[in-house]
Design a protein around this motif. Structure first.
Motif, PDB file in Angstrom:
ATOM      1  N   CYS A  37       0.853  -1.236  -0.076  1.00  0.00           N
ATOM      2  CA  CYS A  37       0.046  -0.111  -0.113  1.00  0.00           C
ATOM      3  C   CYS A  37       0.791   1.185  -0.103  1.00  0.00           C
ATOM      4  CB  CYS A  37      -0.913   0.000   1.218  1.00  0.00           C
ATOM      5  SG  CYS A  37      -2.302  -0.975   0.903  1.00  0.00           S
ATOM      6  N   THR A  93       2.786   2.043  -2.364  1.00  0.00           N
ATOM      7  CA  THR A  93       2.832   2.667  -3.720  1.00  0.00           C
ATOM      8  C   THR A  93       1.334   2.712  -4.200  1.00  0.00           C
ATOM      9  OG1 THR A  93       3.071   0.608  -4.949  1.00  0.00           O
ATOM     10  CG2 THR A  93       4.944   1.936  -4.388  1.00  0.00           C
ATOM     11  N   ILE A  94       1.032   3.399  -5.293  1.00  0.00           N
ATOM     12  CA  ILE A  94      -0.252   3.422  -5.668  1.00  0.00           C
ATOM     13  C   ILE A  94      -0.695   2.400  -6.660  1.00  0.00           C
ATOM     14  CG2 ILE A  94      -1.597   4.725  -7.237  1.00  0.00           C
ATOM     15  CD1 ILE A  94      -0.386   7.403  -6.664  1.00  0.00           C
ATOM     16  N   ILE A  95       0.288   1.843  -7.208  1.00  0.00           N
ATOM     17  CA  ILE A  95       0.123   0.522  -8.069  1.00  0.00           C
ATOM     18  C   ILE A  95      -0.284  -0.585  -7.271  1.00  0.00           C
ATOM     19  CG2 ILE A  95       1.297  -0.939  -9.702  1.00  0.00           C
ATOM     20  CD1 ILE A  95       2.566   1.600 -10.851  1.00  0.00           C
ATOM     21  N   ILE A 102      -1.724  -0.624  -4.172  1.00  0.00           N
ATOM     22  CA  ILE A 102      -2.778  -0.490  -3.228  1.00  0.00           C
ATOM     23  C   ILE A 102      -3.580  -1.844  -3.586  1.00  0.00           C
ATOM     24  CG2 ILE A 102      -4.731   0.872  -2.703  1.00  0.00           C
ATOM     25  CD1 ILE A 102      -2.879   3.308  -2.801  1.00  0.00           C
TER      26      ILE A 102
END
Length: 139
Positions: free
Chosen positions: A96, A98-100, A102
């Motif tokens: 979580c 990093t955005i990718i 999540i």
């Protein structure tokens, strides 16, 4: 043509699936050393395969699970469930960041209940859900 589930499973495998699979594999081997815990070792291998390639499959409750599952789940928590659940929580938090990552972190958090109490549950393809049957975990 490659499906979205396949792409998600490949990314999952690289980011965390392989390591979670190894955790379940180690737990299964340790549990199979003792004769009385072999059923939980087999459950660990089954869940490890799910942790390796989860998208497109789901967890459902067994309708005939009873007191044996409850007792078995207590034993599971003592021997393996707590640290496997901790592994899912730790991996989920790391993903979580990093955005990718999540969606994969959330998928890890959804696997915590099955890591804690796996008995009395089945892993089935999402395409085989019967009408009205609700999945416990949707990945």
């Amino acid at each position: 043509m490659v499906s979205v589930k396949t792409i998600l499973n490949i990314i999952w495998l690289v980011l965390c699936g392989f390591w979670m699979f190894l955790g379940y594999l180690v737990a299964g081997v340790i549990l199979c050393i003792f004769i009385i815990t072999i059923p939980w070792g087999i459950a660990s291998f089954r869940i490890g395969a799910y942790a390796l390639w989860p998208f497109g499959r789901t967890i459902v409750s067994k309708p005939n699970a009873g007191t044996g599952s409850v007792i078995g789940n207590v034993i599971w928590i003592i021997f393996a469930g707590w640290w496997l659940a901790l592994g899912h929580i730790t991996t989920g938090i790391a993903l979580c960041i990093t955005i990718i990552g999540i969606p994969f972190g959330i998928a890890n958090f959804k696997m915590v209940p099955i890591a804690l109490v796996p008995l009395g549950k089945d892993i089935v393809p999402t395409s085989s859900l019967r009408a009205g049957q609700q999945p416990l975990i949707e990945l």
